[in-house]
Design a protein around this motif. Structure first.
Motif, PDB file in Angstrom:
ATOM      1  N   MET A   1      28.145  56.049  89.437  1.00 46.57           N
ATOM      2  CA  MET A   1      26.928  55.978  90.257  1.00 46.57           C
ATOM      3  C   MET A   1      25.756  55.460  89.444  1.00 46.57           C
ATOM      4  O   MET A   1      25.434  56.007  88.400  1.00 46.57           O
ATOM      5  N   ASP A   2      25.124  54.403  89.926  1.00 44.17           N
ATOM      6  CA  ASP A   2      24.024  53.791  89.189  1.00 44.17           C
ATOM      7  C   ASP A   2      22.694  54.429  89.601  1.00 44.17           C
ATOM      8  O   ASP A   2      22.168  54.132  90.666  1.00 44.17           O
ATOM      9  N   LEU A   3      22.212  55.306  88.746  1.00 42.05           N
ATOM     10  CA  LEU A   3      20.961  56.002  89.064  1.00 42.05           C
ATOM     11  C   LEU A   3      19.761  55.357  88.369  1.00 42.05           C
ATOM     12  O   LEU A   3      18.649  55.887  88.423  1.00 42.05           O
ATOM     13  N   ARG A   4      20.023  54.205  87.718  1.00 45.90           N
ATOM     14  CA  ARG A   4      18.913  53.526  87.036  1.00 45.90           C
ATOM     15  C   ARG A   4      17.819  53.157  88.033  1.00 45.90           C
ATOM     16  O   ARG A   4      18.108  52.731  89.144  1.00 45.90           O
ATOM     17  N   GLY A   5      16.607  53.367  87.612  1.00 44.15           N
ATOM     18  CA  GLY A   5      15.485  53.019  88.499  1.00 44.15           C
ATOM     19  C   GLY A   5      15.079  54.176  89.405  1.00 44.15           C
ATOM     20  O   GLY A   5      14.106  54.071  90.147  1.00 44.15           O
ATOM     21  N   LEU A   6      15.830  55.245  89.339  1.00 41.80           N
ATOM     22  CA  LEU A   6      15.474  56.431  90.142  1.00 41.80           C
ATOM     23  C   LEU A   6      14.655  57.369  89.257  1.00 41.80           C
ATOM     24  O   LEU A   6      15.104  57.742  88.170  1.00 41.80           O
ATOM     25  N   ASP A   7      13.454  57.709  89.710  1.00 45.04           N
ATOM     26  CA  ASP A   7      12.576  58.579  88.931  1.00 45.04           C
ATOM     27  C   ASP A   7      12.926  60.038  89.239  1.00 45.04           C
ATOM     28  O   ASP A   7      12.642  60.531  90.333  1.00 45.04           O
ATOM     29  N   MET A   8      13.545  60.683  88.285  1.00 44.08           N
ATOM     30  CA  MET A   8      14.033  62.046  88.525  1.00 44.08           C
ATOM     31  C   MET A   8      12.893  63.059  88.731  1.00 44.08           C
ATOM     32  O   MET A   8      13.124  64.149  89.218  1.00 44.08           O
ATOM     33  N   ARG A   9      11.666  62.645  88.343  1.00 36.95           N
ATOM     34  CA  ARG A   9      10.538  63.587  88.529  1.00 36.95           C
ATOM     35  C   ARG A   9       9.896  63.447  89.901  1.00 36.95           C
ATOM     36  O   ARG A   9       9.025  64.221  90.263  1.00 36.95           O
ATOM     37  N   ARG A  10      10.300  62.419  90.640  1.00 32.17           N
ATOM     38  CA  ARG A  10       9.660  62.201  91.940  1.00 32.17           C
ATOM     39  C   ARG A  10      10.685  62.180  93.078  1.00 32.17           C
ATOM     40  O   ARG A  10      10.602  61.364  93.992  1.00 32.17           O
ATOM     41  N   LEU A  11      11.607  63.091  92.996  1.00 30.18           N
ATOM     42  CA  LEU A  11      12.612  63.178  94.061  1.00 30.18           C
ATOM     43  C   LEU A  11      12.044  64.003  95.222  1.00 30.18           C
ATOM     44  O   LEU A  11      11.197  64.865  95.006  1.00 30.18           O
ATOM     45  N   PRO A  12      12.508  63.736  96.430  1.00 26.14           N
ATOM     46  CA  PRO A  12      12.037  64.572  97.548  1.00 26.14           C
ATOM     47  C   PRO A  12      12.528  66.005  97.393  1.00 26.14           C
ATOM     48  O   PRO A  12      13.577  66.258  96.791  1.00 26.14           O
ATOM     49  N   ASN A  13      11.759  66.904  97.949  1.00 26.79           N
ATOM     50  CA  ASN A  13      12.123  68.316  97.913  1.00 26.79           C
ATOM     51  C   ASN A  13      13.098  68.629  99.057  1.00 26.79           C
ATOM     52  O   ASN A  13      13.953  69.490  98.957  1.00 26.79           O
ATOM     53  N   HIS A  14      12.928  67.877 100.143  1.00 28.37           N
ATOM     54  CA  HIS A  14      13.753  68.109 101.339  1.00 28.37           C
ATOM     55  C   HIS A  14      14.080  66.763 101.984  1.00 28.37           C
ATOM     56  O   HIS A  14      13.182  66.027 102.377  1.00 28.37           O
ATOM     57  N   VAL A  15      15.363  66.465 102.076  1.00 30.40           N
ATOM     58  CA  VAL A  15      15.826  65.247 102.759  1.00 30.40           C
ATOM     59  C   VAL A  15      16.494  65.677 104.067  1.00 30.40           C
ATOM     60  O   VAL A  15      17.308  66.611 104.073  1.00 30.40           O
ATOM     61  N   ALA A  16      16.147  65.010 105.157  1.00 30.39           N
ATOM     62  CA  ALA A  16      16.800  65.275 106.442  1.00 30.39           C
ATOM     63  C   ALA A  16      17.518  63.999 106.871  1.00 30.39           C
ATOM     64  O   ALA A  16      17.003  62.896 106.643  1.00 30.39           O
ATOM     65  N   ILE A  17      18.706  64.150 107.448  1.00 23.57           N
ATOM     66  CA  ILE A  17      19.475  62.954 107.834  1.00 23.57           C
ATOM     67  C   ILE A  17      19.975  63.058 109.277  1.00 23.57           C
ATOM     68  O   ILE A  17      20.587  64.062 109.671  1.00 23.57           O
ATOM     69  N   ILE A  18      19.717  62.001 110.047  1.00 21.24           N
ATOM     70  CA  ILE A  18      20.317  61.864 111.380  1.00 21.24           C
ATOM     71  C   ILE A  18      21.566  61.012 111.168  1.00 21.24           C
ATOM     72  O   ILE A  18      21.485  59.810 110.922  1.00 21.24           O
ATOM     73  N   MET A  19      22.708  61.666 111.225  1.00 26.18           N
ATOM     74  CA  MET A  19      23.974  61.009 110.856  1.00 26.18           C
ATOM     75  C   MET A  19      24.526  60.296 112.091  1.00 26.18           C
ATOM     76  O   MET A  19      25.277  60.874 112.878  1.00 26.18           O
TER      77      MET A  19
END
Ligand code: IPE
Ligand code: IPE
Ligand code: MG
Length: 261
Positions: A1-19
């Motif tokens: 999994m390529d997580l480069r470019g993802l800022d680990m300090r600015r992740l959402p606290n809550h993600v909601a998904i309409i699947m």
């Protein structure tokens, strides 16, 4: 999994998904809609596992709306069967990964065996501290609001609260989502630009992300794309860019919840 470019300090606290998009995924392949629902399981796993790995504390999954009861009986029955099977089969994994399961929606409408398995999974995982997965089943945003109004009206009638004391915090506290923060990011797959009666009260400043990808094709890579897009957004909460640049520490979201900029 390529997580480069993802800022680990600015992740959402809550993600909601309409699947959404299982049926179309199946139709494109000449398969039954049920097969599309079956294939959606791997996508659920992928987003739960990656959220857990990244340390996202809350993930809400819209799995079945109240309106979905209007679908053909065979499809509803098959969905309920799959749901029950998943809940039972995934439980050991939830325990291993410290996942707490919560369920919101009109649970009383679920068939007894599904309800039983669901309650059992919620009970078994209630002390897990790793992350919270909120399953929205037979959920309706409007129904949630109606229940909230009934709850507050009852309190007023019984003299336990005055009309002038009703505020946003109290309203949030009477929603089914009372114990979880508002979503920071709402993802919808399959390209539909609508909420379809999912969270209504809870999303005043939630960032919306719609992808044409159908749910069975939504995996880690797609999820990382959504998170990166979220991190490119400027959340102003009604203020100006200049105010945000000055880094006002006392920014407050509607409802008085502390802002996580
Ligand atoms: C989402 O996929 C699953 C549920 C709503 C239960 P759909 O079944 O809505 O798939 P499409 O939208 O018909 O492609
Ligand atoms: C929304 O999808 C509900 C879930 C994904 C559980 P639908 O397929 O039911 O939504 P509409 O009918 O396209 O709005
Ligand atoms: Mg759909």
């Amino acid at each position: 999994m390529d997580l480069r470019g993802l800022d680990m300090r600015r992740l959402p606290n809550h993600v909601a998904i309409i699947m959404d998009g299982n049926g179309r995924w199946a139709r494109l392949r000449g398969k039954s809609r049920i097969e599309g629902h079956r294939r959606g399981r791997a996508s659920v796993r992928a987003v739960v596992e990656l959220s857990r790995k990244l340390g996202i504390p809350y993930l809400s999954l819209y799995a079945f709306s109240t309106e979905n009861w209007l679908r053909p009986k065979d499809e509803v029955n098959a969905l309920m069967g799959l749901l029950r099977h998943y809940l039972a089969a995934e439980q050991p994994k939830m325990m291993r990964h410290g996942i707490r399961l919560l369920a919101i929606g009109e649970k009383s409408r679920l068939p007894a065996p599904v309800l039983q398995t669901l309650n059992q999974a919620v009970r078994a995982t209630r002390k897990n501290k790793g992350m919270t997965v909120v399953l929205a089943l037979s959920y309706s945003g409007r129904h949630d609001i109606v229940r909230m109004v009934q709850g507050i009206a009852r309190k007023v009638k019984e003299g336990r609260c005055a009309v002038k004391d009703i505020n946003e915090r109290m309203v949030s506290g009477h929603m089914e989502t009372c114990s979880i923060p508002d979503p920071d990011l709402l993802i919808r797959t399959s390209g539909e630009m609508r909420i379809s009666n999912f969270f209504l009260w809870q999303i005043p400043y939630t960032e919306l992300y719609v992808t044409p990808t159908l749910w069975p094709d939504f995996r880690e890579g797609e999820y990382v794309q959504a998170l990166k897009e979220y991190q490119r957004r400027r959340r102003r909460f009604g203020r100006t860019d200049e105010q945000i640049d000055r880094g006002l520490s006392s920014l407050v979201q509607p409802g008085g919840l502390e802002n996580r900029i």
